[in-house]
Design an enzyme around this catalytic site. Sequence first.
Site: not given
Lengths: 269, 269
Positions: A11-12, A43-44, A74-76, A152, A182-184
Amino acid sequence: MRNDLPIGVFDSGLGGMTVLREIHRELPAESTIYLGDTARVPYGIRSDETVRKYCAESVSFLKSRGIKLLVVACNTASSVALESIRAQVDIPVVGVIEPGARAAVASGAHSVAVIGTDATIKSGAYQRAITMLNPDAEVRCRPCPLFVPLAEEGWVDDDVAELVARRYLEELRGTGALVLGCTHYPLFRGVIGRVMGPDTLLVDSAVETALEVRRILAADGILNAGEAQPSHEYFVTDKPQKFALLVERFLGRTVENLSKIQLQTEASR
Amino acid sequence: MRNDLPIGVFDSGLGGMTVLREIHRELPAESTIYLGDTARVPYGIRSDETVRKYCAESVSFLKSRGIKLLVVACNTASSVALESIRAQVDIPVVGVIEPGARAAVASGAHSVAVIGTDATIKSGAYQRAITMLNPDAEVRCRPCPLFVPLAEEGWVDDDVAELVARRYLEELRGTGALVLGCTHYPLFRGVIGRVMGPDTLLVDSAVETALEVRRILAADGILNAGEAQPSHEYFVTDKPQKFALLVERFLGRTVENLSKIQLQTEASR
């Protein structure tokens, strides 16, 4: 033995830890290696070319450690670099977009909503993946950029999270399925569920990705026999302490075996 | 004529536009050039060495255009790169930290609170600047990382902004002065003022920086005589459309004369 090799998860940053958590739940006998490119997150906001270059470097590192399957958590990266990564390695590569899209379509919902970061929604990757599986699906998308910084802060199930979720999701109420793209976002499952109500199925990309990993390992006959104790290693490209702290805040778990590494371009800056 | 040269304003992204706005208000006869290094934002998560390198490249660009004074309208750059920038140019260089710290101390408040991004608070730059001016000052700091993404959503004076401000600022109530130590925070002035109450003086770094610019130009005798129409140019290193859109959302102003440029390291990536 190939069966004993770990699953690589890339992941980023640390969002992919929600995917790793589901892999651990679904496949407790498997060893894993996680790489978060925290020096170059997010990365987005990078160009596609830059994202592909960063991915290639991260993939080289994981490949050099010896892995039997790679998860691009990572979605991006999943939306712009999956093809180039598949060309780079000779092991199965699983992204996070297709599994989520497939689960949403499989639910039979006619209207599907997708929420994600600005970059993910703009890439159109979920929209394409869903309409490829069901050309009649009515897809509605909404970027929810505040969810990542809220996560976060650790504010995932309180009055702030709920107010923000109401603001974002109001326009999506009534859709049959909602993809947490989104992973979050799985961290906001409780709040999002309350806002959307019981008639909307929440599709958790992390869970679906872990199920996809299980299916592929089983089909390829490379599930771990589960005789040795699985090991879990973590690598980041910057700020390991911050990573460990946020993982503890996010997922309530302590990260051991965490090392900082330097990838190629990063080293030459 | 040196007096006719523009003021250069540099930021990692678009937050510095709040400083530029105050410069335009305070010094309407002056021409300005703004550079936002949007390809490499945010600086707050980079190493000091990398920030200094990025700053050097941005400063070279502004220097090559011909400016009479440079404003470093970025808290991260101001806290780690001001000395190296001053060594690079032979014109006055104004950062955003000292003017805010000075105004807080000049207010006579014994207790001073500072809010900013994680990076700014961790750098300790405001704490050092304030205690250097008044060793007896009691300084309390609080990172408020959600304010920047809230500002980018345009949610600066609503129920979400107020709830977030209450959560962050509760522990700071009762302090004599509060420094808005991030270029985005002046957008939350209304909400922050309501939460802190009338007994706390809000110090706006952007306003104080503009006043400092006026003082220096006057002292050096290089204020613009105001005969020619001032010109305003804008440069970014990535995504000019997004920049223009956000400036319109933030500041309610249209950006004309906006160009995308490529700085050195960026070009070689």
